[in-house]
Design a protein around this motif. Structure first.
Motif, PDB file in Angstrom:
ATOM      1  N   UNK A   1      62.644 -35.364 -19.034  1.00 40.23           N
ATOM      2  CA  UNK A   1      63.651 -36.266 -19.591  1.00 40.23           C
ATOM      3  C   UNK A   1      64.750 -35.361 -20.168  1.00 40.23           C
ATOM      4  N   UNK A   2      65.981 -35.565 -19.728  1.00 40.98           N
ATOM      5  CA  UNK A   2      67.067 -34.732 -20.229  1.00 40.98           C
ATOM      6  C   UNK A   2      67.661 -35.376 -21.478  1.00 40.98           C
ATOM      7  N   UNK A   3      67.913 -34.569 -22.503  1.00 46.66           N
ATOM      8  CA  UNK A   3      68.601 -35.059 -23.695  1.00 46.66           C
ATOM      9  C   UNK A   3      69.789 -34.152 -23.978  1.00 46.66           C
ATOM     10  N   UNK A   4      70.978 -34.737 -23.960  1.00 42.27           N
ATOM     11  CA  UNK A   4      72.175 -34.007 -24.328  1.00 42.27           C
ATOM     12  C   UNK A   4      72.415 -34.258 -25.813  1.00 42.27           C
ATOM     13  N   UNK A   5      72.412 -33.187 -26.589  1.00 44.80           N
ATOM     14  CA  UNK A   5      72.544 -33.322 -28.043  1.00 44.80           C
ATOM     15  C   UNK A   5      73.755 -32.527 -28.514  1.00 44.80           C
ATOM     16  N   UNK A   6      74.936 -32.983 -28.086  1.00 46.05           N
ATOM     17  CA  UNK A   6      76.170 -32.304 -28.469  1.00 46.05           C
ATOM     18  C   UNK A   6      76.686 -31.376 -27.395  1.00 46.05           C
ATOM     19  N   UNK A   7      76.112 -31.436 -26.202  1.00 49.71           N
ATOM     20  CA  UNK A   7      76.575 -30.596 -25.091  1.00 49.71           C
ATOM     21  C   UNK A   7      77.952 -31.042 -24.623  1.00 49.71           C
ATOM     22  N   UNK A   8      78.661 -30.129 -23.929  1.00 51.41           N
ATOM     23  CA  UNK A   8      80.036 -30.442 -23.518  1.00 51.41           C
ATOM     24  C   UNK A   8      80.087 -31.036 -22.121  1.00 51.41           C
ATOM     25  N   UNK A   9      78.934 -31.350 -21.539  1.00 52.32           N
ATOM     26  CA  UNK A   9      78.830 -31.942 -20.209  1.00 52.32           C
ATOM     27  C   UNK A   9      78.972 -30.920 -19.091  1.00 52.32           C
ATOM     28  N   UNK A  10      79.030 -29.629 -19.414  1.00 47.87           N
ATOM     29  CA  UNK A  10      79.004 -28.620 -18.352  1.00 47.87           C
ATOM     30  C   UNK A  10      77.547 -28.300 -18.013  1.00 47.87           C
TER      31      UNK A  10
ATOM     32  N   UNK B   1      75.042 -30.197 -18.653  1.00 48.45           N
ATOM     33  CA  UNK B   1      74.493 -31.449 -18.125  1.00 48.45           C
ATOM     34  C   UNK B   1      74.845 -31.587 -16.644  1.00 48.45           C
TER      35      UNK B   1
ATOM     36  N   UNK C   1      73.465 -31.942 -32.532  1.00 50.49           N
ATOM     37  CA  UNK C   1      74.324 -32.451 -33.594  1.00 50.49           C
ATOM     38  C   UNK C   1      73.474 -33.198 -34.619  1.00 50.49           C
TER      39      UNK C   1
ATOM     40  N   UNK D   1      72.558 -36.548 -33.415  1.00 51.09           N
ATOM     41  CA  UNK D   1      71.559 -36.709 -32.349  1.00 51.09           C
ATOM     42  C   UNK D   1      70.161 -36.295 -32.797  1.00 51.09           C
TER      43      UNK D   1
ATOM     44  N   UNK E   1      67.529 -39.144 -32.645  1.00 46.84           N
ATOM     45  CA  UNK E   1      67.279 -39.577 -31.261  1.00 46.84           C
ATOM     46  C   UNK E   1      66.480 -38.513 -30.507  1.00 46.84           C
TER      47      UNK E   1
END
Lengths: 500, 255
Positions: free
Chosen positions: B129-138, B140, B177, B180, B183
């Motif tokens: 399960x991927x969790x983006x916690x303040x990443x800039x979407x690069x 991801x 962050x 996040x 979550x």
């Protein structure tokens, strides 16, 4: 517009003292009459002056004249909101209230947008819990609420969505963001220093070239730096490659969301070909290290242009082949057409930007209206479509990819020689510059203000998503909730670029 | 319909034969920086001074923290002795945070297969399960790209799933962050035991360009036990894939 306010170009520095300080009623009149006259509110920001009072500063962009104007006023405590007379201000006023505690009286939905502590006076007040606010709700028989996120089902950034539904039909979607808030804009304002360019590159990672170009243009304006021709061309090439890669990925994702897997697979793969062209320039698929103050960090040698052009040609051939399959498939078009429409009137009132606006028939494109760099001498035709639905947002992307390909091909084939970088000197003290770039999602606006030492006194970033999230909420009205993924993907807005 | 078949033939098979064949990387790819400390001039710390994340420090030899490194060109540009070059080694995923701190010409101690007990349960089928916690979407985006036909992650028994309850572990991006934190912890709690945690990118490993920001509470290993660290800003997709395949024992030696 008040005749006393100076008008100037994007990427041009003006002395801060030339920005007129108006009383609040005149400031409101200036903003409202300017927007009613067709200008757009590209930025509305609050900043603390002399550690004491709050200054509001509005950047108004007039596409008809290609010029910007700025007005400012002071607002302490409370002031009559602009939003009721100028809906374009609605998200900005929520931002200012959250950052500085100034209350826009009469604002129809004054709620946090990022859920962070007040910036004011350096006091770190208790921050609110993320996503806890008074959401809109509906009452009635068979009315129900659907809550999604912040963690979503795919590999995607976090955000919280609340749908008010009657059966399958969505009456309203409310979007709560802020989960990606990492203090990047606040940190930018303490620059420029060795970390600042890297913060610019990570404001929104999929728009590295767009945001870093805006940052560099602001810096160059403030330091009177002329980017050499080769640097300007390569910046434009990198910007258009970023557009092609992202638009291509979006078309694939749209195909995937309607269950048309051949195009989803092809576009997903071909997106990588464009990212790899960016990596051919600078080593990074996202353009990290490419855009630098004064030009670009990497040139393209003459003996490499043939290979670049061949790879571009191959990628574009595969893309065109895959696109035919998407547009010729009635089962795909039936799902795209009339889904998630946004009216032209709503688009103008909210001030939507980028492909989302051009899909409502609005001819609005920074590259044409407020050109900087290479776009001052080379024009890319504006792509638009009128239907305002998922189809229009997809089709505009496809038109733009084709025009970007022509631009990149022609520019690389006639790449000027000479240096690619002219190192900027110190920044002029007490000046202001506004940089505007048409990123792949739309208008990127950076406002930089220097202090008496030539460091930043304030730095404001407006990502296109800041204007457009409300567009997605409107597109969902009256739609089936099962069409949310499709509508969402047709906007493909940024969470981190919004949350900053 | 026939045109669809012709398109399918023209588009061809595009899956790269990794890991059997070394991947084709861009000429200007910036992998692990190669540092020749013997060229250093006494008293010079130009590389450390320009490093945006303080990944470089000077002692008897130059010390480089790959977990902080943004793989930007600044140190190589600043070095008056040209002692630093961006290397082309894309393999850098490690099991322990300290394995990413390199002294002199040291190379990272690459990740090993997960512990036997975990491997028995998860080795041949790892759902993440991927969790983006303040990443800039690069990060991801370049994790997501592993699902394309080019990398075809599914052929290795690894898959990203929608629900943490269907997952065997988390793949975290971003500096974590404050907003996040809850979550992320709830998502981790929802993953059934035994589970793994993978931190991808400079932000998740060290905070990256956002290190020290009061709006963040990371990095990831301050919140959760991390089994695999994949450096980069963002890491190249093959760097991530290499790390995942090492974790499940599909790539074994470090040669």
């Amino acid at each position: 517009m008040s005749s006393s306010s100076p008008s100037f170009h994007a990427a041009e520095a003006i002395p801060l003292a030339n920005v007129p300080e108006l009383r609040m009623p005149e400031f409101r009149d200036a903003v409202v009459s300017s927007v009613n006259g067709g200008a757009s509110l590209s930025a509305l920001l609050g900043r603390q002056r002399d550690g004491r009072y709050l200054e509001l500063l509005a950047v108004l962009a007039n596409a008809a004249t290609g010029r910007l104007s700025i007005v400012r006023t002071t607002a302490d405590g409370a002031y009559p909101c602009l939003t009721l007379d100028c809906p374009q201000a609605h998200w900005f006023e929520r931002e200012i209230a959250e950052q500085w505690g100034a209350i826009p009286e009469g604002h129809p939905w004054l709620k946090p947008i990022r859920f962070h502590a007040l910036h004011r006076n350096g006091v770190v007040a208790e921050a609110p819990a993320p996503g806890v606010t008074n959401f809109f709700s509906m009452r009635g028989e068979e009315v129900h609420e659907v809550a999604v996120g912040p963690v979503h089902a795919g590999i995607i950034e976090p955000g919280h969505f609340r749908f008010q539904c009657h059966g399958e039909r969505v009456f309203h979607l409310e979007i709560a963001l802020g989960y990606q808030h990492r203090g990047v804009e606040r940190a930018l304002a303490s620059g420029p220093d060795k970390r600042t360019i890297h913060l610019a590159e990570t404001l929104c990672g999929d728009t590295t070239v767009g945001h870093t170009t805006a940052y560099c243009e602001a810096l160059e304006a403030l330091s009177d730096t002329q980017v050499p021709p080769a640097g300007q061309v390569l910046r434009g090439v990198a910007l258009e490659l970023e557009r092609m890669a992202n638009h291509c990925g979006d078309l694939g994702a749209l195909a995937g969301d309607v269950g048309y897997l051949p195009s989803a697979a092809y576009f997903g793969r071909i997106r990588g070909d464009f990212l790899n062209l960016t990596a051919m320039l600078c080593g990074s698929r996202f353009g990290r290290g490419m855009i630098r103050p004064g030009g670009v960090g990497f040139g393209l040698a003459r003996d490499r242009t043939a290979e670049f052009l061949k790879r571009l040609k191959d990628a574009f051939r595969d893309l065109s082949d895959a696109a035919v399959q998407l547009w010729d498939r009635p089962s795909v078009q039936a799902r795209f057409e009339d889904t998630g429409p946004v009216s032209r009137e709503d688009c103008i009132a909210l001030g939507l930007v980028g492909p989302a606006a051009r899909a409502c028939g609005i001819e609005r494109d920074v590259r044409r209206d407020f050109p900087s760099g290479i776009f001052r001498s080379v024009q890319i035709p504006v792509s638009k479509w009128d239907s305002g639905d998922v189809f229009a947002r997809a089709w505009v992307r496809w038109l733009e990819i084709q025009r970007s390909e022509t631009f990149v091909r022609e520019q690389i084939a006639s790449l000027p020689g000479g240096s690619e970088l002219e190192r900027p000197g110190p920044l002029r003290p007490n000046h202001l510059a506004v940089a505007m770039v048409e990123g792949w999602r739309g208008e990127i606006c950076h406002v930089a203000i220097t202090d008496s030492q030539g460091s930043f006194a304030h730095y404001k970033v407006v990502d296109p998503s800041f204007h457009n999230w409300m567009g997605l909420a409107l597109a969902m009205r009256g739609q089936q909730i099962s069409d949310f993924p499709l509508c969402n993907k047709s906007f493909n807005l940024s969470y981190c670029g919004h949350d900053l | 319909m026939s045109s669809l078949i012709f398109t399918r033939i023209r588009q061809g098979k595009r899956t790269i034969p990794f890991p059997e064949v070394e991947p084709a990387l861009p000429e200007r790819f910036r992998g692990i920086p190669e540092i020749d400390s013997s060229l250093c001039v006494s008293g010079c710390s130009a590389c450390a001074e320009v490093c945006p994340t303080d990944a470089i420090s000077h002692g008897a030899a130059v010390k480089l923290d790959l977990g902080r490194c943004l793989f930007c060109p600044e140190c190589a540009i600043a070095c008056p002795q040209q002692a630093i070059h961006p290397g082309n080694d894309y393999r850098m995923a490690a099991n322990r945070r300290e394995d990413l701190i390199l002294t002199g010409a040291e190379t990272p101690k690459l990740a090993r297969r997960m512990a036997d007990e975990l491997y028995r349960v998860l080795g041949r089928s790892l759902k993440l399960r991927q969790v983006s916690a303040g990443g800039c979407n690069a990060c991801e985006a370049d994790v997501n790209v592993l699902n394309t036909v080019v990398f075809d992650l599914g052929r290795f028994g690894i898959q990203f799933v929608a629900s943490p309850r269907h997952a065997d572990g988390l793949l975290i991006t971003g500096p974590v962050t404050r907003n996040m934190l809850a979550a992320l912890e709830k998502t981790h709690d929802a993953v059934p035991d035994p589970k793994v945690v993978i931190a991808v990118g400079a932000c998740a490993i060290s905070g990256g360009p956002f290190r020290g920001h009061p709006e963040t509470v990371g990095p990831a290993d301050r919140i959760l036990p991390v089994d695999l660290f994949v450096p980069g800003c963002p890491p190249h997709p093959v760097t991530i894939l290499d790390g995942l395949l090492r974790l499940v024992g599909r790539i074994r030696d470090s040669a």
